[in-house]
Scaffold this motif. Structure first.
Motif, mmCIF file in Angstrom:
data_model
loop_
_atom_site.group_PDB
_atom_site.id
_atom_site.type_symbol
_atom_site.label_atom_id
_atom_site.label_comp_id
_atom_site.label_asym_id
_atom_site.label_seq_id
_atom_site.Cartn_x
_atom_site.Cartn_y
_atom_site.Cartn_z
ATOM 1 N N ASP A 1 -3.269 -8.614 6.540
ATOM 2 C CA ASP A 1 -1.751 -8.799 5.845
ATOM 3 C C ASP A 1 -1.182 -7.426 5.599
ATOM 4 O O ASP A 1 -0.024 -7.309 5.936
ATOM 5 C CB ASP A 1 -1.946 -9.628 4.499
ATOM 6 C CG ASP A 1 -2.358 -10.815 4.813
ATOM 7 O OD1 ASP A 1 -1.833 -11.642 5.992
ATOM 8 O OD2 ASP A 1 -2.958 -11.546 3.769
ATOM 9 N N ILE A 2 -2.109 -6.487 5.359
ATOM 10 C CA ILE A 2 -1.633 -5.063 5.136
ATOM 11 C C ILE A 2 -1.283 -4.548 6.425
ATOM 12 O O ILE A 2 -0.164 -3.369 6.461
ATOM 13 C CB ILE A 2 -2.738 -4.220 4.286
ATOM 14 C CG1 ILE A 2 -2.769 -4.906 2.965
ATOM 15 C CG2 ILE A 2 -2.244 -2.870 4.023
ATOM 16 C CD1 ILE A 2 -4.224 -4.374 2.244
ATOM 17 N N SER B 1 10.543 -0.749 11.374
ATOM 18 C CA SER B 1 11.922 -0.241 10.402
ATOM 19 C C SER B 1 12.813 1.078 10.682
ATOM 20 O O SER B 1 13.709 1.506 10.161
ATOM 21 C CB SER B 1 11.550 -0.566 8.901
ATOM 22 O OG SER B 1 10.867 0.707 8.462
ATOM 23 N N GLU C 1 -0.002 -5.910 8.931
ATOM 24 C CA GLU C 1 1.387 -6.328 9.368
ATOM 25 C C GLU C 1 2.557 -5.592 8.458
ATOM 26 O O GLU C 1 3.480 -5.299 9.073
ATOM 27 C CB GLU C 1 1.519 -7.958 9.079
ATOM 28 C CG GLU C 1 0.436 -8.704 9.833
ATOM 29 C CD GLU C 1 1.152 -8.948 11.212
ATOM 30 O OE1 GLU C 1 2.113 -8.203 11.653
ATOM 31 O OE2 GLU C 1 0.473 -10.339 11.809
ATOM 32 N N LYS C 2 2.188 -5.277 7.550
ATOM 33 C CA LYS C 2 3.296 -4.515 6.741
ATOM 34 C C LYS C 2 3.431 -3.257 7.116
ATOM 35 O O LYS C 2 4.430 -2.837 7.127
ATOM 36 C CB LYS C 2 2.841 -4.524 5.105
ATOM 37 C CG LYS C 2 2.975 -5.916 4.403
ATOM 38 C CD LYS C 2 2.289 -5.894 2.884
ATOM 39 C CE LYS C 2 2.185 -7.218 2.403
ATOM 40 N NZ LYS C 2 1.676 -7.243 1.065
ATOM 41 N N GLU D 1 5.562 -3.384 10.124
ATOM 42 C CA GLU D 1 7.002 -3.510 9.545
ATOM 43 C C GLU D 1 7.650 -2.113 9.142
ATOM 44 O O GLU D 1 8.775 -1.833 9.561
ATOM 45 C CB GLU D 1 7.334 -4.597 8.412
ATOM 46 C CG GLU D 1 6.746 -6.150 8.641
ATOM 47 C CD GLU D 1 6.829 -7.003 7.317
ATOM 48 O OE1 GLU D 1 7.087 -6.322 6.362
ATOM 49 O OE2 GLU D 1 6.437 -7.929 7.590
ATOM 50 N N ARG D 2 6.933 -1.553 8.600
ATOM 51 C CA ARG D 2 7.166 0.085 8.321
ATOM 52 C C ARG D 2 7.546 0.766 9.597
ATOM 53 O O ARG D 2 8.520 1.478 9.712
ATOM 54 C CB ARG D 2 6.108 0.664 7.510
ATOM 55 C CG ARG D 2 6.578 2.086 7.342
ATOM 56 C CD ARG D 2 5.035 2.707 6.554
ATOM 57 N NE ARG D 2 4.687 2.607 5.328
ATOM 58 C CZ ARG D 2 4.881 3.132 4.497
ATOM 59 N NH1 ARG D 2 5.606 4.489 4.492
ATOM 60 N NH2 ARG D 2 4.551 2.851 3.217
ATOM 61 N N GLN E 1 0.433 2.945 5.041
ATOM 62 C CA GLN E 1 0.540 1.582 4.413
ATOM 63 C C GLN E 1 -1.172 1.431 4.018
ATOM 64 O O GLN E 1 -1.306 0.604 2.905
ATOM 65 C CB GLN E 1 0.707 0.637 5.547
ATOM 66 C CG GLN E 1 0.974 -0.819 5.002
ATOM 67 C CD GLN E 1 2.221 -0.987 3.934
ATOM 68 O OE1 GLN E 1 3.281 -0.374 4.269
ATOM 69 N NE2 GLN E 1 1.981 -1.455 2.791
ATOM 70 N N ASP F 1 2.345 5.545 10.418
ATOM 71 C CA ASP F 1 2.569 4.424 9.497
ATOM 72 C C ASP F 1 1.651 3.382 9.063
ATOM 73 O O ASP F 1 1.649 3.040 7.808
ATOM 74 C CB ASP F 1 4.008 3.499 10.224
ATOM 75 C CG ASP F 1 5.150 4.412 10.215
ATOM 76 O OD1 ASP F 1 5.725 4.708 9.224
ATOM 77 O OD2 ASP F 1 5.665 4.641 11.285
#
Length: 396
Positions: free
Chosen positions: A146-147, A157, A149-150, A153-154, A173, A169
């Protein structure tokens, strides 16, 4: 710095009993889910052969204690709320569990090897300990995923602009896991994921998350309730299974350790924590004597109760930490006492690392170290080994 060992596992496997046995604290114990709600933090000890006798000295510890040449060095022990399947999705006390767990440097997974609790901690018979081992690793892997994946996303972006790279990145995270971009890059290359996340499929992301978890949250299995025949049978089966070769197992009876410590405090037995034997010195009742003989059979067969071995194996074997004594060529650390301190440092620590561990000013002014056993000068980049006695020579 005091290392922090986290006790994890499903409810009702004996985590609180283990915690009480290791720390002699008094947190609630019970055969029902979520006995532990808020994490309990206590002081436990790991054993290190004291260096003082080699210098014909008697140590005067500033923390912990020394018993017949064995130094007991403090570490923090955290009993984290019980975990059930789906914790990474917030089930049970999932979110709280994962937050509390992140404070630990190494995890001890307490598993009921007797098979008397099911996957959610309810009483049963014949439960396979493999299911518990698998589900905890899976919960942690899914949490890391889950982390991860974040972090992706960072990266996508454009958070870092045109100079963005995925390892930076992801490291930001996952900074709470005490990792960095160099380690993340190493993991991406070691797992054959590569540095372009657009080429990663779900299997690759899971593989990366699992490897990051293994490196940042190493796990040892405390095979608890090993004083029962069913647990001993399960232990033989699980440890012979190649699927679990990546884990370290320690046979454990938290019940036996706590009983011996209580008997020692009551002057019924003479027992040093972690010893493979004890002596009855008091006058136990007939029932107490029978119980102690059962415990004697266990500790002699398994070379101790396992509680101390769990803590020490987690710290020194799984994490690779080392114990270092500050001293001088004559064994005297300072004018206030002899061998007052024993510090636990990460593996591959150098003389410079040790100097900064003592104080930033000492590190800033470091000239060199002295190996106090050989009286030999060692450089700043000299890699220390377990139980070294080192004098730091500094301008500060």
């Amino acid at each position: 710095m005091s290392y922090k060992i986290g006790l994890v596992g499903k409810p009702s496997v004996g985590k609180s009993s283990f915690f009480n046995a290791a720390t002699m604290n008094d947190v609630p114990e019970g055969a029902y889910p979520f006995t532990t709600i808020d994490p309990s933090v206590g002081e436990a000890y790991v054993r290190v052969d004291c260096a003082a006798p080699e210098f014909d000295e008697t140590c005067t510890p500033s923390v912990g204690f020394c018993d017949d040449g064995t130094r007991f060095v403090p570490v923090k022990l955290v009993d984290v709320a019980g975990l059930i399947p789906g914790a990474h999705e917030g089930k049970g006390l999932g979110n709280q569990f994962l937050t509390d767990l992140n404070e630990a440097d190494v995890l001890v997974h307490v598993v009921d090897f007797s098979g008397e609790t099911d996957i959610e901690g309810e009483p049963t018979e014949g439960h396979d300990p493999r299911d518990d081992i698998d589900f905890l690793e899976n919960e942690l892997d899914m949490w890391y995923l889950d982390i991860l994946e974040k972090g992706l996303e960072r990266y996508r972006s454009g958070y870092h602009g045109e100079e963005a790279n995925v390892e930076e990145d992801l490291a930001e995270q996952m900074s709470a896991f005490k990792t960095n971009k160099d380690e993340i890059k190493q993991i991406l290359l070691a797992t054959d994921a590569g540095l372009d996340p657009d080429e990663w499929d779900e299997e690759t992301k899971e593989r990366v998350a699992r490897e990051i978890r293994k490196r940042t949250k190493p796990i040892l299995i405390a095979a608890n309730k090993m004083d029962t025949p069913a647990a001993q049978e399960n232990y033989e089966s699980v440890t012979a299974d190649p699927e679990y070769d990546h884990l370290t197992f320690v046979p454990t009876s938290a019940h036996a350790e706590k009983a011996l410590k209580q008997a020692d405090e009551a002057d019924v037995v003479d027992y040093q924590p972690g010893a493979s034997s004890f002596e009855i010195v008091g006058d136990p009742s007939e029932e107490q004597a029978a119980g102690l003989e059962q415990i004697r059979e266990y500790v002699e067969a398994f070379d101790g109760t396992g509680v101390q071995d769990v803590l020490e194996s987690a710290l020194f074997d799984v994490m690779g930490a080392i114990a270092i004594f500050p001293g001088s060529a004559n064994g005297r650390a300072d004018s206030q006492g002899v061998f007052r301190d024993c510090f636990i440092l990460p593996e591959e620590s150098t003389t410079e690392d040790f100097a900064y561990h003592l104080h930033s000013d000492i590190g800033d002014g470091l000239l060199h170290g002295i190996d106090c056993r050989s009286n030999r000068q060692v450089g700043a980049d000299h890699e220390l080994t377990h139980r070294d006695v080192v004098e730091i020579v500094t301008t500060n």
